[in-house]
Scaffold this motif. Structure first.
Motif, mmCIF file in Angstrom:
data_model
loop_
_atom_site.group_PDB
_atom_site.id
_atom_site.type_symbol
_atom_site.label_atom_id
_atom_site.label_comp_id
_atom_site.label_asym_id
_atom_site.label_seq_id
_atom_site.Cartn_x
_atom_site.Cartn_y
_atom_site.Cartn_z
ATOM 1 N N GLU A 5 0.864 -1.196 0.000
ATOM 2 C CA GLU A 5 0.000 0.000 0.000
ATOM 3 C C GLU A 5 0.890 1.232 0.000
ATOM 4 O O GLU A 5 1.816 1.332 0.803
ATOM 5 N N ILE A 6 0.508 2.206 -0.913
ATOM 6 C CA ILE A 6 1.307 3.416 -1.071
ATOM 7 C C ILE A 6 0.421 4.615 -0.774
ATOM 8 O O ILE A 6 -0.699 4.721 -1.305
ATOM 9 N N SER A 7 0.880 5.536 0.050
ATOM 10 C CA SER A 7 0.138 6.772 0.340
ATOM 11 C C SER A 7 1.000 7.963 -0.012
ATOM 12 O O SER A 7 2.210 7.933 0.221
ATOM 13 N N ASN A 8 0.312 9.074 -0.544
ATOM 14 C CA ASN A 8 1.038 10.280 -0.932
ATOM 15 C C ASN A 8 0.086 11.467 -0.819
ATOM 16 O O ASN A 8 -0.898 11.567 -1.551
ATOM 17 N N ASN A 9 0.337 12.381 0.146
ATOM 18 C CA ASN A 9 -0.497 13.573 0.359
ATOM 19 C C ASN A 9 -1.961 13.186 0.560
ATOM 20 O O ASN A 9 -2.898 13.801 -0.002
ATOM 21 N N GLY A 10 -2.160 12.145 1.328
ATOM 22 C CA GLY A 10 -3.510 11.715 1.642
ATOM 23 C C GLY A 10 -4.118 10.776 0.618
ATOM 24 O O GLY A 10 -5.217 10.262 0.822
ATOM 25 N N CYS A 11 -3.423 10.588 -0.469
ATOM 26 C CA CYS A 11 -3.912 9.633 -1.485
ATOM 27 C C CYS A 11 -3.326 8.265 -1.191
ATOM 28 O O CYS A 11 -2.136 8.127 -0.886
ATOM 29 N N VAL A 12 -4.153 7.214 -1.279
ATOM 30 C CA VAL A 12 -3.744 5.848 -0.946
ATOM 31 C C VAL A 12 -4.060 4.928 -2.125
ATOM 32 O O VAL A 12 -5.132 5.034 -2.731
ATOM 33 N N ASP A 13 -3.100 4.010 -2.371
ATOM 34 C CA ASP A 13 -3.344 3.002 -3.420
ATOM 35 C C ASP A 13 -2.698 1.687 -2.967
ATOM 36 O O ASP A 13 -1.696 1.685 -2.256
ATOM 37 N N THR A 14 -3.306 0.606 -3.398
ATOM 38 C CA THR A 14 -2.815 -0.746 -3.026
ATOM 39 C C THR A 14 -2.529 -1.530 -4.292
ATOM 40 O O THR A 14 -3.327 -1.539 -5.225
#
Length: 460
Positions: free
Chosen positions: A7-16
């Motif tokens: 799981e990757i998060s960036n500036n409140g955005c999350v993706d798996t």
């Protein structure tokens, strides 16, 4: 084993990410066992097997090194070391190693039978057989089970021994009545004090020798016994019957054991002494000639000159293939000469300091070169004998005082003492010697009758 994702998060955005299934395969399990002992004697073996065997490949290791070609599920081992097997699952390709097994291989004992004493049937002798090292158990072919066994007959004998590891070793030995090696003369020479030939040898240690026979060569009868020397005596023999001034002596030696057996005469190397002949050299000096010393290999001769007091000094060294020397500068007065064949290597030691031992050179007779005096016609003996010409090529004339017409016999001997010419019934005062088939060289002449004349003659 399981499913894995990230799981990757960036500036409140999350993706798996998508998941990945991971499977961890089990390693193959292998055990090894030994059929037999892990400690055994050299010549035995151990049998190591691996289990299970289905679906696996095998590679055996010895002291952490792969054994070439050892790819079966079992292994036979013969030497000390650490062994294990690596197995690979043929489906998964996974590999694993077994526990190690240590193998110890003990060396077998190597007994050596030793013999104490000599076996002689003539005296009903016995000898003792033993091993040079001690062992836990013994079995002799004689039936004895002790460290030693006594025997009284010739045969092949065996012993089987067990050491502290219960390893077994054997040895055998052939016991015969001892054969004495032929003794060898070390040196033969002219003893300058006694004026006789001396034969010297060194004793064979540890052999049952009773005595030695000394043989001298006779031109008519061959080698004849001239003396016997006990083993306990000094190993030398003075030939009182020799005549070093007129001919050489050739000698051989045999040994007689305690049963009376004598070694073979032909297996002994003969030694032949040096006969030195000295004659005046015209117009000055002395001419020395001698025969080759036989008995050992040597490289040179030493020539000694002495005075009336018996003091000698070396005046020349000549190669061993030279048999002549001319002393052009003798001192005033009478000179005496000796030729010596120098023995290489170790000296001859007859276990005694008598007679000048140890010996390093074969000495010739002592000759002074004054048997003849030079005159205008030839050589004249001090007793009234005239030989001319001397040296000669075809014939020589001998004149001597025989006014009473006594009967004389003349004999001519070569350097070995062999008579090569004889004339009998001589009643005149003049004799002519024909050369005939005589070879060039030095000869000794004896004229026997009412008087005895001796002289040297030289044929060129």
């Amino acid at each position: 084993t399981g499913a894995y994702s990230v799981e990757i998060s960036n500036n409140g955005c999350v993706d798996t990410s998508a998941s990945v299934q991971v499977t961890v395969l089990n390693l193959p399990v292998v055990t090894i066992s030994v059929i037999g002992d892990t400690i055994f004697c050299n010549g035995d073996s151990a049998f190591i097997t691996a289990l299970p065997t289905a679906g696996l490949t095998f590679q055996w290791f010895y002291n952490n090194n792969p054994i070439n070609g050892a790819n079966d599920s079992s292994l036979t081992v013969y030497i000390t070391g650490v062994y294990y097997v690596e197995v690979t699952d043929t489906i998964t390709g996974c590999s694993n190693t077994s526990p190690v097994i240590s193998i110890i291989v003990n060396n077998n004992p190597v007994p050596e039978i030793s013999v104490s004493g000599f076996l002689y049937s003539c005296i009903n002798d016995t000898v003792i057989l033993s091993t040079q090292s001690a062992y836990s158990a013994y079995q002799w072919s004689t039936g004895d089970t002790m460290p030693t066994t006594n025997i009284d007959t010739t045969n092949i004998y065996y012993v089987t021994v067990h050491d502290s590891n219960d390893c077994i070793g054997t040895d055998s030995i052939l016991v015969n009545e001892p054969v004495i090696p032929p003794p060898q003369i070390c040196i033969a020479l002219v003893d300058s004090l006694e004026g006789k030939n001396l034969v010297v040898w060194e004793k064979e240690a540890g052999m049952p020798i009773e005595s030695y026979n000394v043989y001298r060569y006779d031109a008519i009868n061959g080698f004849q016994v001239i003396g016997n020397v006990l083993y306990s005596a000094v190993s030398k023999f003075l030939d009182t019957g020799s005549d070093p001034m007129s001919h050489t002596g050739r000698y051989v030696l045999t040994a007689i054991d305690t049963c009376g057996n004598e070694t073979v005469l032909d297996s002994t190397l003969s030694h032949k002494t040096i006969l030195l002949l000295v004659s005046p050299q015209i117009p000055v000096g002395f001419h020395l000639a001698w025969n080759h010393y036989e008995g050992y290999v040597y490289n040179y001769y030493r020539i000694y000159r002495g005075d009336a007091l018996g003091v000698y000094q070396e005046i020349a060294v000549v190669p061993s293939d030279d048999y002549q020397y001319v002393d052009l500068t003798p001192p005033p007065g009478t000179s005496f000469y000796i030729v010596a064949a120098i023995k290489p290597g170790l000296s001859c030691n007859p276990n005694s300091k008598e007679m000048g031992g140890p010996f390093t050179q074969s000495l010739s007779n002592i000759d002074d070169g004054i048997i003849v005096n030079i005159n205008l016609t030839g050589f004249e003996n001090l007793l009234g004998l005239v030989i001319y010409p001397n040296p000669f090529t075809d014939e020589a004339t001998i004149e001597f005082n025989n006014h009473a017409k006594r009967e004389y016999i003349i004999s001519v001997m070569d350097v070995t003492g062999k008579i090569v010419l004889t004339q009998n019934n001589i009643t005149g005062s003049k004799i002519i010697i024909k050369r005939n088939q005589l070879s060039p060289g030095f000869y000794t002449m004896e004229l026997k009758g009412d008087k005895l004349y001796k002289a040297k003659i030289i044929i060129r």
